[in-house]
Scaffold this motif. Structure first.
Motif, mmCIF file in Angstrom:
data_model
loop_
_atom_site.group_PDB
_atom_site.id
_atom_site.type_symbol
_atom_site.label_atom_id
_atom_site.label_comp_id
_atom_site.label_asym_id
_atom_site.label_seq_id
_atom_site.Cartn_x
_atom_site.Cartn_y
_atom_site.Cartn_z
ATOM 1 N N HIS A 383 -35.749 10.977 6.248
ATOM 2 C CA HIS A 383 -35.669 11.929 5.139
ATOM 3 C C HIS A 383 -37.042 12.571 4.954
ATOM 4 N N GLU A 384 -37.066 13.762 4.366
ATOM 5 C CA GLU A 384 -38.336 14.459 4.150
ATOM 6 C C GLU A 384 -39.184 13.802 3.062
ATOM 7 N N ARG A 388 -37.902 8.340 -0.948
ATOM 8 C CA ARG A 388 -36.453 8.247 -0.755
ATOM 9 C C ARG A 388 -36.130 7.323 0.416
ATOM 10 N N CYS A 389 -36.890 7.449 1.501
ATOM 11 C CA CYS A 389 -36.694 6.567 2.666
ATOM 12 C C CYS A 389 -36.863 5.102 2.271
ATOM 13 N N GLN A 390 -37.944 4.822 1.576
ATOM 14 C CA GLN A 390 -38.238 3.445 1.190
ATOM 15 C C GLN A 390 -37.159 2.896 0.270
ATOM 16 N N ASN A 391 -36.715 3.680 -0.714
ATOM 17 C CA ASN A 391 -35.688 3.212 -1.646
ATOM 18 C C ASN A 391 -34.368 2.954 -0.945
ATOM 19 N N TYR A 397 -31.115 -3.101 2.567
ATOM 20 C CA TYR A 397 -31.541 -4.485 2.808
ATOM 21 C C TYR A 397 -30.841 -5.438 1.832
ATOM 22 N N GLU A 398 -30.788 -5.072 0.555
ATOM 23 C CA GLU A 398 -30.108 -5.916 -0.439
ATOM 24 C C GLU A 398 -28.616 -6.023 -0.130
ATOM 25 N N HIS A 399 -28.024 -4.904 0.291
ATOM 26 C CA HIS A 399 -26.604 -4.881 0.622
ATOM 27 C C HIS A 399 -26.313 -5.797 1.816
ATOM 28 N N PRO A 417 -37.099 -4.284 5.775
ATOM 29 C CA PRO A 417 -37.326 -2.918 6.251
ATOM 30 C C PRO A 417 -38.807 -2.564 6.332
ATOM 31 N N ALA A 418 -39.092 -1.568 7.176
ATOM 32 C CA ALA A 418 -40.479 -1.151 7.378
ATOM 33 C C ALA A 418 -40.491 0.267 7.949
ATOM 34 N N PRO A 419 -41.609 0.967 7.801
ATOM 35 C CA PRO A 419 -41.714 2.272 8.460
ATOM 36 C C PRO A 419 -41.643 2.110 9.971
ATOM 37 N N ALA A 420 -41.090 3.097 10.650
ATOM 38 C CA ALA A 420 -41.081 3.098 12.110
ATOM 39 C C ALA A 420 -42.510 3.215 12.627
ATOM 40 N N LEU A 421 -42.704 2.924 13.911
ATOM 41 C CA LEU A 421 -44.042 2.986 14.503
ATOM 42 C C LEU A 421 -44.656 4.369 14.281
#
Length: 465
Positions: A383-384, A388-391, A397-399, A417-421
């Motif tokens: 997402h831009e 929003r990506c993190q949320n 992850y909770e789901h 979860p984590a940011p991509a490389l």
């Protein structure tokens, strides 16, 4: 080559065909005018009326996995399933089988047939050059003294050489020595690469270009310097050291379509050049009898990615490129330059010893629960807006955690979860997580109850990056 054995009975399917060419081939196949279909992964779905054999050549290639668009699938696994449905044999060939494939062959899920030696030739000897010793001896060139002497010998004997480096450009990092500023892509979290031929700075992810920087945009200093290696830099260095040598460079910048590939290959095969410099495009499948020397300028490029499959990719690439030497009447040799001569992938490749590599790699994968001992599913979101990506990643992850507990999947866990490389590519942020589980269907049970319509879901990814 195949059409020479079966004139007028061969069709070709791949993405470089025009729509008209693809349609003509499709009609020939459908009408039964051909017996053999050759192509990339999409050829697997050609409408051959009565197939009797499927051959997956170089079955280890990660390019068989379609990851860039939906549906994601692996052509090798699809071929195995198609062979099972049609009750026809599937032959998978490789000098460096995928670790998973060789594991299943050892487990007798596949029938293993091994060629103990190269047909009509011997494998070339491989010499490892420790670049740390070169620096200690005062040689700061990207070409070691040993490789230099071998190139001299090849040119004197009117033979040919291949120099391999899996990185394009002339410099991979533009840095200000005064303030430390690195020239980055405006749309991606990656440094721009300097291309000396066009005199531009280029992003290899999104294609963004900008002019060469003379002064630091941050501190206005003139201390801008270019660091790192690329095929253009090697070409410039070899041209200075051997001005009489005829050079060809084969990478994505010089070969943008199949006609350019054919032109470069024909030039080299016809002895119109002495040294070919290139990326992984030259590492596989080329049968050039005049090549008696292969030099790997830096084996360390292949070892730098934080992915469980990195050692396998490094070993495969080095072994494949080493196999380009000595395929004719004259013996060949291979020189691998590296700062990590003790790495087991490099050591095994230097001896053409797949079994030694496999034993070390399969033990590591068993210890840490990597494929083939556990299955992976990669969830990716883009997402831009970074928040929003993190949320979205935290919500999924909770789901996932809730359903793993609800279904009682005790051997299933989540990485991330984590940011991509590369967190930002083409002005979009990327977050991901990997769900790991046993190969007993637990992950399939999880997928049936998970709703993630805006996520890219890759089952059995070839990379965790």
């Amino acid at each position: 080559r195949v059409a020479g054995r079966f004139p007028e009975r061969v069709a070709i399917i791949h993405s470089e065909l025009s729509l008209g060419e693809r349609y003509d081939e499709w009609r020939r196949i459908r009408s039964g005018q051909v017996d053999v279909v050759i192509g990339s992964r999409s050829a697997l779905f050609a409408p051959l009326p009565n197939p009797g054999l499927i051959i997956i050549d170089e079955e280890h290639e990660s390019a068989y996995k379609q990851s860039e668009r939906r549906p994601t699938y692996h052509a090798r696994e699809s071929a195995l399933m198609l062979g099972n449905i049609l009750n026809i044999p599937v032959v998978m060939g490789s000098a460096t089988p995928a670790v998973e494939s060789y594991y299943f062959a050892r487990q007798e899920h596949y029938r293993l047939v091994e060629l103990k030696s190269r047909i009509n030739a011997t494998l070339p000897p491989v010499e490892i050059i420790d670049l740390r010793d070169e620096l200690h001896a005062g040689n700061t060139s990207i070409i070691s003294r040993r490789l230099y002497s071998e190139l001299t010998r090849v040119l004197e004997n009117k033979q040919q050489a291949i120099l391999f480096l899996n990185r394009r450009g002339a410099a991979s990092c533009i840095l200000c020595r005064d303030c430390g500023y690195v020239v980055m892509c405006e749309r991606c979290d990656i440094p721009l690469t300097y291309h000396s031929t066009e005199r531009i700075l280029l992003c290899h992810y999104c294609g963004h270009q900008r002019k060469v920087v003379q002064f630091c945009p941050q501190c206005s200093s003139s201390g801008i310097r270019y660091f790192g290696l690329g095929t253009e830099k090697i070409q410039e260095t070899i041209q200075r050291s051997f001005p009489q040598a005829r050079l060809l460079r084969w990478d994505r910048d010089t070969a943008r379509n199949r006609r350019a590939h054919e032109r470069l290959l024909d030039q080299f095969a016809n002895r119109e050049a002495d040294i070919m410099i290139g990326t992984q495009m030259i590492a596989k499948g080329l049968d050039l009898p005049g090549v008696t020397l292969v030099g790997v300028v830096s084996a360390d490029v292949a070892l730098s990615l934080p992915d469980y499959a990195t050692p396998e990719r490094a070993f495969t690439l080095l072994t494949q490129v080493a196999g380009r030497a000595g395929r004719g009447a004259e013996a060949g040799n291979v020189i691998i330059q590296t700062f990590n001569p003790q790495h087991f992938s490099i050591e095994a490749a230097s001896h053409h010893d797949y079994h030694a590599f496999y034993e070390a790699e399969i033990a590591t994968r068993n210890q840490y629960g990597y494929p083939p001992f556990r299955n992976f599913i990669k969830f990716s979101y883009r997402h831009e807006n970074r928040r929003r990506c993190q949320n979205e990643a935290l919500l999924l992850y909770e789901h996932l955690t809730t359903w793993i507990e609800r279904l009682g999947l005790q051997d299933t866990d989540i990485v991330g979860p984590a940011p991509a490389l590369m967190e930002r590519v083409r002005n979009q942020y990327h977050w991901q997580m990997i769900v790991r589980g046993p190969g007993n269907g637990d992950l399939h049970r999880l997928l049936r109850v998970i709703e993630a319509p805006d996520w890219d879901i890759d089952i059995d990814p070839v990379s965790s990056l």
